[in-house]
Motif scaffolding. Structure first.
Motif, PDB file in Angstrom:
ATOM      1  N   ASP A 184      59.066 -39.321  39.736  1.00 34.39           N
ATOM      2  CA  ASP A 184      58.491 -39.249  38.393  1.00 34.39           C
ATOM      3  C   ASP A 184      58.042 -40.648  37.962  1.00 34.39           C
ATOM      4  O   ASP A 184      58.810 -41.405  37.366  1.00 34.39           O
ATOM      5  CB  ASP A 184      59.518 -38.696  37.402  1.00 34.39           C
ATOM      6  CG  ASP A 184      58.942 -38.655  35.999  1.00 34.39           C
ATOM      7  OD1 ASP A 184      57.722 -38.882  35.832  1.00 34.39           O
ATOM      8  OD2 ASP A 184      59.720 -38.395  35.052  1.00 34.39           O
ATOM      9  N   PRO A 185      56.798 -41.004  38.286  1.00 32.06           N
ATOM     10  CA  PRO A 185      56.336 -42.362  37.998  1.00 32.06           C
ATOM     11  C   PRO A 185      55.840 -42.559  36.564  1.00 32.06           C
ATOM     12  O   PRO A 185      55.255 -43.608  36.260  1.00 32.06           O
ATOM     13  CB  PRO A 185      55.195 -42.558  38.998  1.00 32.06           C
ATOM     14  CG  PRO A 185      54.676 -41.199  39.271  1.00 32.06           C
ATOM     15  CD  PRO A 185      55.812 -40.229  39.063  1.00 32.06           C
ATOM     16  N   ALA A 186      56.076 -41.584  35.668  1.00 29.51           N
ATOM     17  CA  ALA A 186      55.508 -41.671  34.316  1.00 29.51           C
ATOM     18  C   ALA A 186      55.934 -42.964  33.613  1.00 29.51           C
ATOM     19  O   ALA A 186      55.127 -43.655  32.994  1.00 29.51           O
ATOM     20  CB  ALA A 186      55.942 -40.457  33.493  1.00 29.51           C
ATOM     21  N   ARG A 187      57.199 -43.285  33.742  1.00 31.57           N
ATOM     22  CA  ARG A 187      57.709 -44.463  33.057  1.00 31.57           C
ATOM     23  C   ARG A 187      57.117 -45.758  33.645  1.00 31.57           C
ATOM     24  O   ARG A 187      56.752 -46.687  32.925  1.00 31.57           O
ATOM     25  CB  ARG A 187      59.231 -44.460  33.205  1.00 31.57           C
ATOM     26  CG  ARG A 187      59.903 -45.459  32.348  1.00 31.57           C
ATOM     27  CD  ARG A 187      61.391 -45.213  32.344  1.00 31.57           C
ATOM     28  NE  ARG A 187      62.021 -46.257  31.593  1.00 31.57           N
ATOM     29  CZ  ARG A 187      63.182 -46.143  30.984  1.00 31.57           C
ATOM     30  NH1 ARG A 187      63.827 -45.000  31.042  1.00 31.57           N
ATOM     31  NH2 ARG A 187      63.683 -47.145  30.325  1.00 31.57           N
ATOM     32  N   LEU A 188      57.045 -45.783  34.950  1.00 25.40           N
ATOM     33  CA  LEU A 188      56.458 -46.933  35.633  1.00 25.40           C
ATOM     34  C   LEU A 188      54.980 -47.093  35.266  1.00 25.40           C
ATOM     35  O   LEU A 188      54.502 -48.199  34.982  1.00 25.40           O
ATOM     36  CB  LEU A 188      56.606 -46.720  37.140  1.00 25.40           C
ATOM     37  CG  LEU A 188      56.331 -47.921  38.015  1.00 25.40           C
ATOM     38  CD1 LEU A 188      57.598 -48.294  38.778  1.00 25.40           C
ATOM     39  CD2 LEU A 188      55.229 -47.623  38.990  1.00 25.40           C
ATOM     40  N   ASN A 189      54.260 -45.969  35.228  1.00 29.62           N
ATOM     41  CA  ASN A 189      52.847 -46.030  34.879  1.00 29.62           C
ATOM     42  C   ASN A 189      52.644 -46.436  33.423  1.00 29.62           C
ATOM     43  O   ASN A 189      51.718 -47.194  33.103  1.00 29.62           O
ATOM     44  CB  ASN A 189      52.178 -44.679  35.154  1.00 29.62           C
ATOM     45  CG  ASN A 189      51.979 -44.436  36.653  1.00 29.62           C
ATOM     46  OD1 ASN A 189      51.816 -45.381  37.415  1.00 29.62           O
ATOM     47  ND2 ASN A 189      51.996 -43.179  37.054  1.00 29.62           N
ATOM     48  N   ALA A 190      53.524 -45.952  32.542  1.00 25.76           N
ATOM     49  CA  ALA A 190      53.414 -46.319  31.128  1.00 25.76           C
ATOM     50  C   ALA A 190      53.663 -47.816  30.944  1.00 25.76           C
ATOM     51  O   ALA A 190      52.973 -48.500  30.171  1.00 25.76           O
ATOM     52  CB  ALA A 190      54.413 -45.507  30.296  1.00 25.76           C
ATOM     53  N   SER A 191      54.629 -48.332  31.700  1.00 18.92           N
ATOM     54  CA  SER A 191      54.928 -49.749  31.645  1.00 18.92           C
ATOM     55  C   SER A 191      53.727 -50.567  32.145  1.00 18.92           C
ATOM     56  O   SER A 191      53.342 -51.574  31.545  1.00 18.92           O
ATOM     57  CB  SER A 191      56.175 -50.024  32.502  1.00 18.92           C
ATOM     58  OG  SER A 191      56.381 -51.391  32.658  1.00 18.92           O
ATOM     59  N   ALA A 192      53.118 -50.095  33.226  1.00 17.08           N
ATOM     60  CA  ALA A 192      51.934 -50.775  33.763  1.00 17.08           C
ATOM     61  C   ALA A 192      50.789 -50.731  32.759  1.00 17.08           C
ATOM     62  O   ALA A 192      50.062 -51.705  32.578  1.00 17.08           O
ATOM     63  CB  ALA A 192      51.513 -50.116  35.075  1.00 17.08           C
ATOM     64  N   GLU A 250      47.225 -46.077  39.048  1.00 12.85           N
ATOM     65  CA  GLU A 250      48.567 -45.567  38.757  1.00 12.85           C
ATOM     66  C   GLU A 250      49.300 -45.190  40.047  1.00 12.85           C
ATOM     67  O   GLU A 250      48.693 -44.939  41.082  1.00 12.85           O
ATOM     68  CB  GLU A 250      48.473 -44.336  37.854  1.00 12.85           C
ATOM     69  CG  GLU A 250      47.998 -44.676  36.442  1.00 12.85           C
ATOM     70  CD  GLU A 250      48.346 -43.596  35.443  1.00 12.85           C
ATOM     71  OE1 GLU A 250      48.482 -42.420  35.852  1.00 12.85           O
ATOM     72  OE2 GLU A 250      48.489 -43.926  34.249  1.00 12.85           O
ATOM     73  N   MET A 251      50.616 -45.144  39.940  1.00 12.46           N
ATOM     74  CA  MET A 251      51.447 -44.594  41.014  1.00 12.46           C
ATOM     75  C   MET A 251      51.319 -43.077  40.977  1.00 12.46           C
ATOM     76  O   MET A 251      51.484 -42.455  39.929  1.00 12.46           O
ATOM     77  CB  MET A 251      52.904 -44.994  40.778  1.00 12.46           C
ATOM     78  CG  MET A 251      53.901 -44.328  41.705  1.00 12.46           C
ATOM     79  SD  MET A 251      54.141 -45.207  43.237  1.00 12.46           S
ATOM     80  CE  MET A 251      55.183 -46.560  42.680  1.00 12.46           C
ATOM     81  N   GLN A 252      51.009 -42.494  42.132  1.00 10.61           N
ATOM     82  CA  GLN A 252      50.924 -41.036  42.238  1.00 10.61           C
ATOM     83  C   GLN A 252      52.326 -40.512  42.571  1.00 10.61           C
ATOM     84  O   GLN A 252      53.022 -41.095  43.398  1.00 10.61           O
ATOM     85  CB  GLN A 252      49.952 -40.709  43.374  1.00 10.61           C
ATOM     86  CG  GLN A 252      49.377 -39.321  43.331  1.00 10.61           C
ATOM     87  CD  GLN A 252      48.348 -39.130  44.442  1.00 10.61           C
ATOM     88  OE1 GLN A 252      47.537 -39.998  44.726  1.00 10.61           O
ATOM     89  NE2 GLN A 252      48.407 -37.965  45.086  1.00 10.61           N
ATOM     90  N   ALA A 253      52.727 -39.425  41.948  1.00  8.68           N
ATOM     91  CA  ALA A 253      54.066 -38.880  42.205  1.00  8.68           C
ATOM     92  C   ALA A 253      54.188 -38.410  43.656  1.00  8.68           C
ATOM     93  O   ALA A 253      53.225 -37.948  44.257  1.00  8.68           O
ATOM     94  CB  ALA A 253      54.338 -37.709  41.268  1.00  8.68           C
TER      95      ALA A 253
END
Ligand SMILES: [Zn+2]
Length: 322
Positions: free
Chosen positions: A96-104, A118-121
């Motif tokens: 679940d890269p949502a948090r990482l992508n939001a941070s980016a 973005e990081m793809q799940a």
């Protein structure tokens, strides 16, 4: 023993020798060490095709850590059945890269697509957490995980014996290098940068007596001992420079960047880095990131030193890059 890998230059933002992916042709299919970011997926697929490998046939991607420039494109391969091997702490960010992508997105804004994408799940059943010392086997190829925190807490270097000898894929722990020189560049990124822990990781790699290092940023280091010594020196010097700048109440952020840049450039020039290479590889984005990483480290270590309670104060790792 296995054949030495093919280094695929992902030509990150059109820059040569900035980000690599490494291809092994194993008896059980093609294996990549590092996928690079999503933004260079096309370059990776082209590089694989040039090497005679169907990108859809990649059997596995072995990751040093889950920062976007190392792992952003891994999901594309996982979606096509590739197994992803990563430090246990990295698993949930791949699922679940949502948090990482939001941070980016917070850090890079609209530039994210041009920089990393973005990081793809990754499908959870394709991800294989590997502990320190764990071995990943594909045919005759044996990759051994070496836990090496300091740049990121979830960082593995990977050891393999090839026809070039005992080789270490060092991710970011052995630093980056300005092409054509032996001058190291270090990503001292928040929130997990820790120079003491990083030094212990450098000692660990040095003690394993590798014949070569393979840097993701970038390429083969034929003299690991001397390279690691330069990285140690740069780490101590840069941490000290950043600490002094951060502790100077007379400087604002822009002033700190300018002063850091001057010192970094002087040191690079004295190590033989040309003006052109300096402009390409030592940018203000890296300087700002390093100030953030050292600042975060100082805040944490100093508050821990003044508290009886030494419980963990760290939040989850969500730094997307570096
Ligand atoms: Zn990194």
């Amino acid at each position: 023993m296995s054949e030495s890998p093919v280094t695929i230059d992902l030509k990150y933002r059109g820059v040569p020798e900035a980000v690599a992916s490494f291809l092994f042709r194993t008896e059980e299919g093609p294996v990549l060490v590092e996928s690079g970011p999503s933004s260079t997926l096309d370059a990776l697929r082209t590089g694989l095709a040039t090497a005679g490998v169907d990108p859809e046939s990649v059997a596995a991607v072995i990751l040093t850590h889950i920062h976007l420039d190392h792992a952003g494109a891994a999901g594309w391969f996982a979606d096509r059945g590739a197994d992803i091997h990563v430090h246990p702490f990295g698993v949930r960010h791949l699922v679940d890269p949502a948090r990482l992508n939001a941070s980016a997105r917070r850090i890079y804004g609209d530039e994210l697509e041009e920089l990393f994408g973005e990081m793809q799940a990754c499908p959870e059943d394709r991800i294989h957490p590997v502990e320190d010392g764990g071995i990943v086997r594909y045919g005759r190829h044996r990759f051994t995980a070496i836990e090496t925190p300091g740049h990121a807490r979830h960082h593995h270097a990977w050891a393999i014996r090839t026809d070039r000898g005992h080789t270490c894929f060092s991710g970011d722990v052995a630093g980056m290098r300005v092409p054509g020189t032996d001058h190291p560049i270090l990503p001292l990124v928040p929130p997990e940068f820790d120079p003491t822990v990083w030094n212990a990781s450098l000692d660990r790699i040095d003690g394993m007596g590798f014949d070569t290092l393979e840097l993701t940023h970038f390429g083969t280091v034929p003299d690991p001992g001397r390279h690691l010594e330069r990285v140690r020196a740069q780490l101590a010097w840069e941490t000290s420079v950043a600490t002094h700048l951060l502790d100077d109440p007379g400087l604002d952020h822009a002033g700190r960047i300018a002063a850091y840049r001057t010192k970094l450039h002087e040191r690079a020039t004295s190590a033989g880095v040309t003006d052109a290479a300096r402009k390409t590889y030592l940018d203000d984005g890296g300087i700002s990131m390093n100030l953030g990483g050292v600042g975060r480290y100082l805040k944490t270590s100093r508050s821990e030193a003044t508290r009886a309670d030494l419980g963990s104060t760290e939040g989850p790792n969500t730094n997307p890059s570096g």
